[in-house]
Design a protein around this motif. Structure first.
Motif, mmCIF file in Angstrom:
data_model
loop_
_atom_site.group_PDB
_atom_site.id
_atom_site.type_symbol
_atom_site.label_atom_id
_atom_site.label_comp_id
_atom_site.label_asym_id
_atom_site.label_seq_id
_atom_site.Cartn_x
_atom_site.Cartn_y
_atom_site.Cartn_z
ATOM 1 N N SER A 1 0.787 -1.227 0.000
ATOM 2 C CA SER A 1 0.000 0.000 0.000
ATOM 3 C C SER A 1 0.825 1.286 0.000
ATOM 4 O O SER A 1 0.322 2.344 -0.401
ATOM 5 C CB SER A 1 -0.918 0.021 1.225
ATOM 6 O OG SER A 1 -0.148 0.069 2.428
ATOM 7 N N GLU B 1 -9.071 5.390 8.522
ATOM 8 C CA GLU B 1 -7.900 4.876 7.816
ATOM 9 C C GLU B 1 -6.636 4.989 8.659
ATOM 10 O O GLU B 1 -5.535 4.771 8.160
ATOM 11 C CB GLU B 1 -7.704 5.613 6.482
ATOM 12 C CG GLU B 1 -8.868 5.457 5.514
ATOM 13 C CD GLU B 1 -8.623 6.148 4.185
ATOM 14 O OE1 GLU B 1 -7.442 6.404 3.856
ATOM 15 O OE2 GLU B 1 -9.597 6.442 3.477
ATOM 16 N N TRP C 1 -8.334 -0.934 8.117
ATOM 17 C CA TRP C 1 -8.871 -0.316 6.894
ATOM 18 C C TRP C 1 -8.757 -1.249 5.687
ATOM 19 O O TRP C 1 -9.698 -1.362 4.879
ATOM 20 C CB TRP C 1 -8.119 0.989 6.611
ATOM 21 C CG TRP C 1 -8.417 1.540 5.249
ATOM 22 C CD1 TRP C 1 -9.563 2.181 4.845
ATOM 23 C CD2 TRP C 1 -7.571 1.462 4.092
ATOM 24 N NE1 TRP C 1 -9.472 2.509 3.515
ATOM 25 C CE2 TRP C 1 -8.261 2.081 3.026
ATOM 26 C CE3 TRP C 1 -6.297 0.943 3.855
ATOM 27 C CZ2 TRP C 1 -7.713 2.191 1.741
ATOM 28 C CZ3 TRP C 1 -5.763 1.050 2.585
ATOM 29 C CH2 TRP C 1 -6.456 1.661 1.548
ATOM 30 N N PRO D 1 -10.890 -5.561 4.597
ATOM 31 C CA PRO D 1 -12.060 -5.877 3.764
ATOM 32 C C PRO D 1 -11.768 -5.958 2.269
ATOM 33 O O PRO D 1 -12.531 -6.572 1.527
ATOM 34 C CB PRO D 1 -13.020 -4.710 4.062
ATOM 35 C CG PRO D 1 -12.594 -4.196 5.393
ATOM 36 C CD PRO D 1 -11.103 -4.353 5.416
ATOM 37 N N TYR D 2 -10.664 -5.352 1.828
ATOM 38 C CA TYR D 2 -10.349 -5.323 0.396
ATOM 39 C C TYR D 2 -9.372 -6.424 -0.032
ATOM 40 O O TYR D 2 -9.303 -6.764 -1.212
ATOM 41 C CB TYR D 2 -9.739 -3.968 0.021
ATOM 42 C CG TYR D 2 -10.566 -2.782 0.417
ATOM 43 C CD1 TYR D 2 -11.883 -2.632 -0.017
ATOM 44 C CD2 TYR D 2 -10.035 -1.788 1.243
ATOM 45 C CE1 TYR D 2 -12.643 -1.534 0.353
ATOM 46 C CE2 TYR D 2 -10.795 -0.685 1.618
ATOM 47 C CZ TYR D 2 -12.091 -0.564 1.176
ATOM 48 O OH TYR D 2 -12.842 0.523 1.544
ATOM 49 N N ASN E 1 -10.645 -9.607 -1.926
ATOM 50 C CA ASN E 1 -11.578 -9.357 -3.033
ATOM 51 C C ASN E 1 -10.808 -8.857 -4.258
ATOM 52 O O ASN E 1 -10.274 -7.743 -4.251
ATOM 53 C CB ASN E 1 -12.617 -8.322 -2.598
ATOM 54 C CG ASN E 1 -13.750 -8.179 -3.599
ATOM 55 O OD1 ASN E 1 -13.538 -8.192 -4.803
ATOM 56 N ND2 ASN E 1 -14.967 -8.029 -3.091
ATOM 57 N N LYS E 2 -10.761 -9.662 -5.312
ATOM 58 C CA LYS E 2 -9.976 -9.316 -6.498
ATOM 59 C C LYS E 2 -10.448 -8.023 -7.152
ATOM 60 O O LYS E 2 -9.669 -7.306 -7.772
ATOM 61 C CB LYS E 2 -10.036 -10.453 -7.528
ATOM 62 C CG LYS E 2 -9.131 -11.623 -7.204
ATOM 63 C CD LYS E 2 -9.067 -12.596 -8.364
ATOM 64 C CE LYS E 2 -8.077 -13.716 -8.093
ATOM 65 N NZ LYS E 2 -7.949 -14.638 -9.247
ATOM 66 N N ARG E 3 -11.736 -7.722 -6.999
ATOM 67 C CA ARG E 3 -12.273 -6.517 -7.630
ATOM 68 C C ARG E 3 -12.075 -5.268 -6.781
ATOM 69 O O ARG E 3 -12.281 -4.165 -7.247
ATOM 70 C CB ARG E 3 -13.770 -6.703 -7.929
ATOM 71 C CG ARG E 3 -14.018 -7.660 -9.101
ATOM 72 C CD ARG E 3 -15.488 -7.794 -9.416
ATOM 73 N NE ARG E 3 -16.201 -8.536 -8.380
ATOM 74 C CZ ARG E 3 -17.490 -8.855 -8.442
ATOM 75 N NH1 ARG E 3 -18.213 -8.486 -9.485
ATOM 76 N NH2 ARG E 3 -18.065 -9.548 -7.471
ATOM 77 N N LYS E 4 -11.674 -5.440 -5.528
ATOM 78 C CA LYS E 4 -11.495 -4.288 -4.654
ATOM 79 C C LYS E 4 -10.063 -4.098 -4.176
ATOM 80 O O LYS E 4 -9.729 -3.061 -3.599
ATOM 81 C CB LYS E 4 -12.410 -4.413 -3.430
ATOM 82 C CG LYS E 4 -13.894 -4.346 -3.751
ATOM 83 C CD LYS E 4 -14.733 -4.426 -2.474
ATOM 84 C CE LYS E 4 -16.217 -4.327 -2.776
ATOM 85 N NZ LYS E 4 -17.039 -4.383 -1.531
ATOM 86 N N VAL E 5 -9.203 -5.091 -4.417
ATOM 87 C CA VAL E 5 -7.856 -5.024 -3.874
ATOM 88 C C VAL E 5 -7.074 -3.835 -4.406
ATOM 89 O O VAL E 5 -6.163 -3.321 -3.747
ATOM 90 C CB VAL E 5 -7.095 -6.352 -4.155
ATOM 91 C CG1 VAL E 5 -6.757 -6.481 -5.640
ATOM 92 C CG2 VAL E 5 -5.841 -6.448 -3.289
ATOM 93 N N ARG F 1 -7.822 -0.901 -4.430
ATOM 94 C CA ARG F 1 -7.967 0.242 -3.531
ATOM 95 C C ARG F 1 -6.837 0.317 -2.511
ATOM 96 O O ARG F 1 -6.546 1.383 -1.970
ATOM 97 C CB ARG F 1 -9.304 0.169 -2.795
ATOM 98 C CG ARG F 1 -10.519 0.206 -3.718
ATOM 99 C CD ARG F 1 -11.810 0.200 -2.900
ATOM 100 N NE ARG F 1 -12.978 0.072 -3.757
ATOM 101 C CZ ARG F 1 -14.233 0.052 -3.321
ATOM 102 N NH1 ARG F 1 -14.470 0.162 -2.024
ATOM 103 N NH2 ARG F 1 -15.243 -0.083 -4.159
ATOM 104 N N SER G 1 -3.068 -9.768 -6.408
ATOM 105 C CA SER G 1 -4.151 -10.351 -5.605
ATOM 106 C C SER G 1 -3.637 -11.483 -4.728
ATOM 107 O O SER G 1 -4.068 -11.639 -3.577
ATOM 108 C CB SER G 1 -5.266 -10.875 -6.522
ATOM 109 O OG SER G 1 -5.891 -9.814 -7.212
#
Length: 401
Positions: free
Chosen positions: A275, A288, A294, A297-298, A301-305, A307, A323
């Motif tokens: 990050s 955050e 923070w 949760p991401y 999840n491949k579609r949210k990582v 972030r 991922s």
């Protein structure tokens, strides 16, 4: 010599994530670990007679560091200051600046909270072990009230500096370099956790991961290390010590220390590398401040990582590999230590992911003669400028309960 938790909270500032001082546990004597024989308690005399270490006089180190001149300071922490010095490669005698071998000399601050016991623990562990991913301890000085440690010089300083400092010197680490550093640090922890060694590091964080000129990661600062449990014991009971944001939740709650405590800390560092954010950052927006809370949760999840991923790395990685690294971090950060992987398993996974990243990078470079432009990274800078000055590391924030 402890510091209460309320004092730690009161002392926090926007620039540091905890106290700039250390506390030394008084839970019994430090004991020895060897890669050849089971751990046995050694006396101070036995520790200091290690054939691998040179005993320096205070006068030697005073000369080597030019009388500990302020412009020789490489960094400052709870232990004290670290100075740059020079010694002869063969005789270890002090030499003129710019000649011989460069060393890093750590000098105990006698007004600090970190004392002789922790200094001795550093000599005990690093005086025995030799590994490509542990910083080399060359020797020590124990003379009157003086306590000093002499290490190999690590030209690129700490991982913390390269991740979080901004400026012309500190280019953001490239994706491949981050994986290389993560793999090297994992190998260092895996060695400590091995059946022959059985050592729990207890203070794994970015400021304790040093980088040589080739960005090889080496673990430093073994003052809080402990021998792991033996026989049918599942854990070691200690006072809670470490760095805010990195300590495993079950260790903070119970004082029960296991190798899986280090695995949790590794997960925090891996998340920081993904990050580009600090484990604790009060300057971030509300919600955050704590990176783990923070990001969790991401991560799965491949579609949210995306972030979570450092925007400075854009275009350098495949989402598949990113991922998988995020998922590895998530498993390391499991609240239940039984569900965390071992460091040896982490090494295997990171070796595969590092190779995949190198392969995919080669594929992308051949796929187009005009690669997508991106910001310069440390990987780019290193290829053009392999010799650079040692960056000044920040203080080492610690807490005790």
């Amino acid at each position: 010599m402890g510091i209460c938790l309320s004092a730690r909270i009161k002392a926090e500032s926007p620039f540091h994530t905890g106290l700039n001082s250390r506390s030394v546990s008084t839970d019994g004597g430090d004991s020895n670990s060897s890669s050849r024989v089971p751990p046995t308690t050694r006396s101070e005399g036995e520790i200091l007679q290690s054939p691998n270490l040179k005993s320096f006089s205070f006068s030697d180190l005073k000369t080597a560091t030019r009388n500990f001149r302020p412009d020789s300071v490489l960094g400052e922490g709870g232990f004290g200051s670290v100075f740059k010095g020079w010694i002869d490669e063969n005789t270890f005698a002090a030499t003129k600046p710019g000649t011989g071998v460069i060393i890093a000399v750590k000098r105990l601050n006698q007004e600090g909270f970190q004392g002789h016991r922790e200094w001795l623990a550093e000599v005990n562990y690093l005086g025995q072990f030799s590994h490509p991913h542990l910083v080399k301890l060359i020797g020590y000085c124990l003379e009157d009230e003086h306590r000093l440690l002499v290490y190999e010089f690590m030209p690129r300083g700490s991982l913390e500096n390269h991740l979080f400092r901004r400026g012309s010197y500190f280019q953001p680490l490239s994706w491949k370099l981050r994986l290389k550093v993560a793999l090297g640090a994992a190998k260092g922890l895996a060695f400590l956790h091995s059946a022959e060694t059985k050592v729990i590091y207890r203070d794994f964080k970015t400021s304790n991961i040093l980088l040589d000129s080739n960005y090889t990661a080496k673990l430093s600062d073994f003052g809080l290390a402990k021998d792991g449990p033996t026989g049918d014991k599942s854990h070691v009971s200690t006072r809670v010590m470490g760095t805010y944001g990195y300590a495993a939740p079950e260790y903070m709650a119970t004082g029960h220390l296991t190798s899986k405590s280090d695995v949790y800390s590794f997960g925090v560092v891996l998340l920081e590398m993904l990050s580009g954010r600090r484990a604790i950052d009060k300057n971030r927006p509300s919600g955050e401040h704590n990176l783990v809370e923070w990001a969790k949760p991401y991560l799965g999840n491949k579609r949210k990582v995306f972030r979570v991923l450092d925007t400075r790395l854009e275009g350098q990685y495949s989402m598949d590999v990113a991922s998988k690294v995020a998922n590895l971090a998530l498993r390391c950060l499991s609240k239940d230590p039984r569900f965390r992987p071992s460091m040896s398993d982490i090494v295997k996974e990171l070796e595969q992911l590092y190779q995949q990243s190198k392969d995919s990078g080669n594929t992308r470079s051949h796929a187009s003669n005009r690669p997508r432009p991106r910001r310069r990274s440390a990987g780019d800078v290193a290829s053009r400028n392999p010799s650079v000055a040692y960056p000044r590391p920040s203080a080492s924030p610690l807490y005790a309960k």
